[in-house]
Write a protein that holds these residues in place. Structure first.
Motif, mmCIF file in Angstrom:
data_model
loop_
_atom_site.group_PDB
_atom_site.id
_atom_site.type_symbol
_atom_site.label_atom_id
_atom_site.label_comp_id
_atom_site.label_asym_id
_atom_site.label_seq_id
_atom_site.Cartn_x
_atom_site.Cartn_y
_atom_site.Cartn_z
ATOM 1 N N PHE A 40 1.284 -1.023 0.183
ATOM 2 C CA PHE A 40 0.086 -0.395 0.228
ATOM 3 C C PHE A 40 0.595 1.127 -0.170
ATOM 4 O O PHE A 40 0.075 2.585 -0.065
ATOM 5 C CB PHE A 40 -0.714 -0.140 1.055
ATOM 6 N N MET A 41 2.560 1.604 -0.222
ATOM 7 C CA MET A 41 2.903 2.066 -0.712
ATOM 8 C C MET A 41 2.563 2.797 -1.423
ATOM 9 O O MET A 41 2.284 4.751 -1.139
ATOM 10 C CB MET A 41 4.713 2.100 -0.029
ATOM 11 N N ALA A 42 2.380 2.847 -2.335
ATOM 12 C CA ALA A 42 1.972 4.216 -3.273
ATOM 13 C C ALA A 42 0.416 4.427 -3.087
ATOM 14 O O ALA A 42 0.619 5.795 -3.380
ATOM 15 C CB ALA A 42 1.764 3.387 -4.843
ATOM 16 N N LEU A 43 -0.277 4.141 -2.840
ATOM 17 C CA LEU A 43 -2.104 4.395 -2.407
ATOM 18 C C LEU A 43 -1.136 5.684 -1.400
ATOM 19 O O LEU A 43 -1.874 6.852 -0.787
ATOM 20 C CB LEU A 43 -3.225 3.371 -2.229
ATOM 21 N N TYR A 44 -0.595 4.973 -0.315
ATOM 22 C CA TYR A 44 -0.558 6.036 1.088
ATOM 23 C C TYR A 44 0.286 7.327 0.512
ATOM 24 O O TYR A 44 -0.639 8.363 0.869
ATOM 25 C CB TYR A 44 0.338 4.892 2.089
ATOM 26 N N LEU A 45 0.898 7.105 -0.628
ATOM 27 C CA LEU A 45 2.156 8.396 -0.257
ATOM 28 C C LEU A 45 1.108 9.360 -1.146
ATOM 29 O O LEU A 45 0.269 10.590 -1.795
ATOM 30 C CB LEU A 45 3.416 8.085 -1.601
ATOM 31 N N THR A 46 0.181 8.124 -2.620
ATOM 32 C CA THR A 46 -0.804 9.326 -3.420
ATOM 33 C C THR A 46 -2.213 9.761 -2.755
ATOM 34 O O THR A 46 -2.883 10.913 -2.957
ATOM 35 C CB THR A 46 -0.739 8.897 -4.833
ATOM 36 N N LEU A 47 -2.613 8.849 -1.983
ATOM 37 C CA LEU A 47 -4.059 9.130 -2.024
ATOM 38 C C LEU A 47 -3.883 9.831 -0.505
ATOM 39 O O LEU A 47 -4.302 10.745 -0.450
ATOM 40 C CB LEU A 47 -5.109 7.489 -1.682
ATOM 41 N N ASP A 48 -3.523 9.591 0.769
ATOM 42 C CA ASP A 48 -3.108 9.902 2.159
ATOM 43 C C ASP A 48 -2.353 10.498 2.048
ATOM 44 O O ASP A 48 -2.462 11.882 2.566
ATOM 45 C CB ASP A 48 -2.698 8.691 3.163
ATOM 46 N N ARG A 49 -1.366 11.297 1.448
ATOM 47 C CA ARG A 49 -0.169 12.185 1.494
ATOM 48 C C ARG A 49 -0.506 13.524 0.553
ATOM 49 O O ARG A 49 -0.141 14.134 0.748
ATOM 50 C CB ARG A 49 1.144 11.969 1.876
ATOM 51 N N GLY A 50 -0.808 13.403 -0.402
ATOM 52 C CA GLY A 50 -1.367 13.997 -1.792
ATOM 53 C C GLY A 50 -0.058 14.234 -2.447
ATOM 54 O O GLY A 50 0.223 14.685 -3.599
ATOM 55 N N TYR A 51 1.603 12.864 -2.504
ATOM 56 C CA TYR A 51 2.537 13.296 -3.639
ATOM 57 C C TYR A 51 1.730 12.633 -5.368
ATOM 58 O O TYR A 51 0.826 12.325 -4.986
ATOM 59 C CB TYR A 51 3.828 12.074 -2.856
ATOM 60 N N SER A 52 2.431 12.860 -5.875
ATOM 61 C CA SER A 52 2.528 12.999 -7.121
ATOM 62 C C SER A 52 3.094 11.276 -7.767
ATOM 63 O O SER A 52 3.592 10.283 -6.525
ATOM 64 C CB SER A 52 3.559 13.482 -8.126
ATOM 65 N N ALA A 53 2.632 10.705 -8.727
ATOM 66 C CA ALA A 53 2.604 9.445 -8.873
ATOM 67 C C ALA A 53 4.217 9.422 -9.346
ATOM 68 O O ALA A 53 4.920 8.487 -9.118
ATOM 69 C CB ALA A 53 1.968 8.971 -10.129
ATOM 70 N N SER A 54 4.679 9.783 -9.643
ATOM 71 C CA SER A 54 6.544 10.019 -9.885
ATOM 72 C C SER A 54 6.954 9.853 -8.729
ATOM 73 O O SER A 54 8.088 9.354 -8.227
ATOM 74 C CB SER A 54 7.048 11.194 -10.919
ATOM 75 N N TYR A 55 6.570 10.614 -7.764
ATOM 76 C CA TYR A 55 7.702 10.939 -6.179
ATOM 77 C C TYR A 55 7.091 9.526 -5.584
ATOM 78 O O TYR A 55 8.338 9.049 -5.704
ATOM 79 C CB TYR A 55 6.858 12.258 -5.507
ATOM 80 N N ALA A 56 5.961 8.720 -6.086
ATOM 81 C CA ALA A 56 5.427 7.210 -5.445
ATOM 82 C C ALA A 56 6.771 6.639 -6.226
ATOM 83 O O ALA A 56 7.460 5.491 -5.267
ATOM 84 C CB ALA A 56 4.068 6.643 -4.973
ATOM 85 N N GLY A 57 6.811 6.632 -7.342
ATOM 86 C CA GLY A 57 7.283 5.521 -7.815
ATOM 87 C C GLY A 57 8.525 5.986 -7.810
ATOM 88 O O GLY A 57 10.218 4.953 -7.477
ATOM 89 N N LEU A 58 9.574 6.886 -7.149
ATOM 90 C CA LEU A 58 10.813 6.899 -6.446
ATOM 91 C C LEU A 58 11.296 6.386 -5.436
ATOM 92 O O LEU A 58 11.850 5.920 -5.335
ATOM 93 C CB LEU A 58 10.728 8.756 -6.796
ATOM 94 N N VAL A 59 9.929 6.952 -4.139
ATOM 95 C CA VAL A 59 10.287 6.042 -3.619
ATOM 96 C C VAL A 59 10.298 4.675 -3.473
ATOM 97 O O VAL A 59 10.476 3.586 -2.524
ATOM 98 C CB VAL A 59 8.736 6.701 -2.530
ATOM 99 N N ALA A 60 9.258 3.976 -4.279
ATOM 100 C CA ALA A 60 9.668 2.787 -4.735
ATOM 101 C C ALA A 60 10.412 1.752 -5.173
ATOM 102 O O ALA A 60 10.813 0.881 -4.719
ATOM 103 C CB ALA A 60 8.083 2.527 -5.791
ATOM 104 N N SER A 61 11.174 3.293 -5.931
ATOM 105 C CA SER A 61 12.213 2.124 -6.762
ATOM 106 C C SER A 61 13.816 2.443 -4.964
ATOM 107 O O SER A 61 14.481 1.621 -5.545
ATOM 108 C CB SER A 61 12.667 3.462 -7.831
ATOM 109 N N LEU A 62 13.768 3.762 -4.371
ATOM 110 C CA LEU A 62 14.724 3.966 -3.280
ATOM 111 C C LEU A 62 14.099 2.165 -2.660
ATOM 112 O O LEU A 62 15.288 1.103 -1.679
ATOM 113 C CB LEU A 62 14.411 4.613 -2.641
ATOM 114 N N HIS A 63 12.977 1.622 -2.109
ATOM 115 C CA HIS A 63 12.561 1.087 -1.332
ATOM 116 C C HIS A 63 13.322 -0.553 -2.404
ATOM 117 O O HIS A 63 14.010 -0.853 -1.671
ATOM 118 C CB HIS A 63 11.339 0.304 -1.436
ATOM 119 N N GLY A 64 13.289 -0.742 -3.297
ATOM 120 C CA GLY A 64 13.993 -2.006 -4.018
ATOM 121 C C GLY A 64 15.532 -1.502 -3.951
ATOM 122 O O GLY A 64 15.986 -2.379 -4.211
#
Length: 452
Positions: A40-64
């Motif tokens: 749920f990281m992508a949904l948390y960042l985009t829906l709950d925190r209001g960040y962009s999809a590109s930022y959510a992708g960056l965070v997912a990449s750093l996690h990986g």
């Protein structure tokens, strides 16, 4: 196969395993029941925190990326410090970092902590795989990996469903629940799982490498093991194909005008089939030639995704999921067993670390691959590429494993004496500490839950 036949096959699949294995299996199940961040990281960042999809992708990449880095380090730790300390350090670190992540506000801090979470959460995998090979006899290892894979998918299916309800109330509670369950996993390891690292065992690479002493297996030795690195390369291709079920498939279904719930329905077939078929099929898998299993399963994976090019409805997509899921069910435990056959007993942590890294790297590459191909040429070309990759991987297994049976049997004979001593040593403290305890039994016939 009838219901009674499935029940007998399931009963046979779970019988005869050491007590230590079931505690390790239980810790894996508990750990996966708390899988919230990765889902749920992508949904948390985009829906709950209001960040962009590109930022959510960056965070997912750093996690990986954190997982890629920790794979090698954790493998070395498992051989040097031991399997049990590595798992405890990884699990406690995961619990703390996940809890901290739920309270981060600054975007830079969120990205940094997500990187740490990726490192910590992936660090226990090489140690778990190495310990499983230490404590389970060679003849039962494929079945053990099959049972462990079943626990991973069952836990993920249940956690995805439960976490969805938690997320509707509070994402932060989801982070805290994962942290708590990860601590419970660490407690199971601390209280019930003994150390299994071999201190003095004959060391000989099953792929024909030179013998070495207890401190003779280095990371560079693993990277120079040509046959094993060939398996790692093929594993990367398998992972690259499999990841498309979670990165390419939803995009393709969306392009066909289907909704996210339609994707959930189609991909739920994957989790359902794994939960229902993995244990009954484990006896069949362990009694067959691994070369044939890997070749057939890779064809199912590649061409299962290839058939997606002809899908246009939810039912058609679900049918393709059935095809590649059958390949996944057979390939995952068989490939894990092959890695153990090629791993010297005293270098299993390092070997498992390199093997785990192939999946972590595929997790980084697969989203880029799907995005570039779909944006420039369309989804049909992505599925054609999967079919071609499956064909190439099948050919790779055929070439790599032509003489593997004799080599692997020789390697098993070399290390089996040392493994037997390891299992005897591990069983002694367990028998004393668990006196009067009943062996934990897995749930053989759970109520299937859709996998997100």
């Amino acid at each position: 196969m009838s219901v009674d036949g499935l029940r007998r096959a399931a009963r046979g699949a779970v019988s005869g395993m050491p007590r230590e294995f079931w505690w390790l299996w239980t810790s894996t199940l508990v750990n996966r029941l708390g899988a919230f961040v990765a889902t749920f990281m992508a949904l948390y960042l985009t829906l709950d925190r209001g960040y962009s999809a590109s930022y959510a992708g960056l965070v997912a990449s750093l996690h990986g990326l954190g997982g890629v880095i920790s794979s090698l380090g954790a493998g070395v730790m498992a051989d040097r410090l031991g399997r049990r300390p590595t798992m405890l350090i990884a699990q406690v670190s995961t619990a703390l970092s996940v809890a901290v992540l739920g309270f981060m506000e600054n975007p830079v801090a969120i990205a940094g902590v997500a990187f740490v979470v990726g490192m910590a959460s992936n660090a226990s995998r090489p140690a778990v795989q190495a310990m499983m090979a230490d404590i389970v006899p060679a003849k039962d290892r494929v079945r053990a990996f099959s049972l462990n894979y079943w626990a991973i998918n069952l836990g993920f299916a249940v956690s995805s469903t439960g976490a969805g309800f938690i997320a509707e109330y509070s994402y932060r509670i989801g982070f805290l629940v994962e942290a708590l369950l990860t601590l419970c996993c660490a407690a199971v390891v601390f209280l019930k799982v003994p150390e299994s690292r071999p201190d003095r065992a004959p060391v000989a690479s099953a792929s024909g490498g030179r013998a070495a002493g207890p401190a003779g297996i280095r990371l560079t030795d693993v990277l120079r093991d040509g046959r094993f690195m060939g398996v790692v390369g093929l594993s990367f291709l398998v992972a690259l194909i499999t990841q498309q079920g979670y990165v390419g498939l939803p995009v393709a279904m969306g392009a066909d005008g289907l909704t996210s719930s339609d994707f959930g329905t189609a991909i739920a077939v994957n989790g359902l089939l794994i939960v229902v078929l993995q244990i009954p099929l484990s006896r069949f898998i362990e009694s067959r030639d691994p070369r044939q299993l890997l070749i057939v399963s890779t064809l199912f994976l590649g061409y299962g995704f290839g058939l997606t090019a002809f899908a246009g409805s939810v039912a058609a997509y679900a049918l393709t999921v059935c095809v590649w899921t059958l390949g996944e069910i057979v390939n995952a435990p068989t490939q894990s067993g092959l890695v153990v056959k090629l791993s010297p007993a005293q270098g299993r942590g390092r070997y498992q670390g390199v093997y785990t890294m192939s999946w972590s790297v595929a997790g980084l590459v697969a989203p880029l691959m799907s995005g570039v191909v779909i944006d420039n040429w369309g989804a049909s070309w992505l599925w054609m590429a999967c079919a071609l990759l499956g064909t190439a991987t099948t050919l790779g297994y055929w070439l790599l494993m032509r003489d593997l049976s004799a080599v692997a049997e020789q390697g098993d004979r070399v290390v089996e004496t040392g493994d037997a001593a390891v299992r005897a040593t591990a069983a002694e403290p367990s028998a004393r500490s668990d006196a009067g305890d009943e062996q934990p039994q897995p749930q053989i016939q759970p109520q299937p839950q859709p996998q997100a």
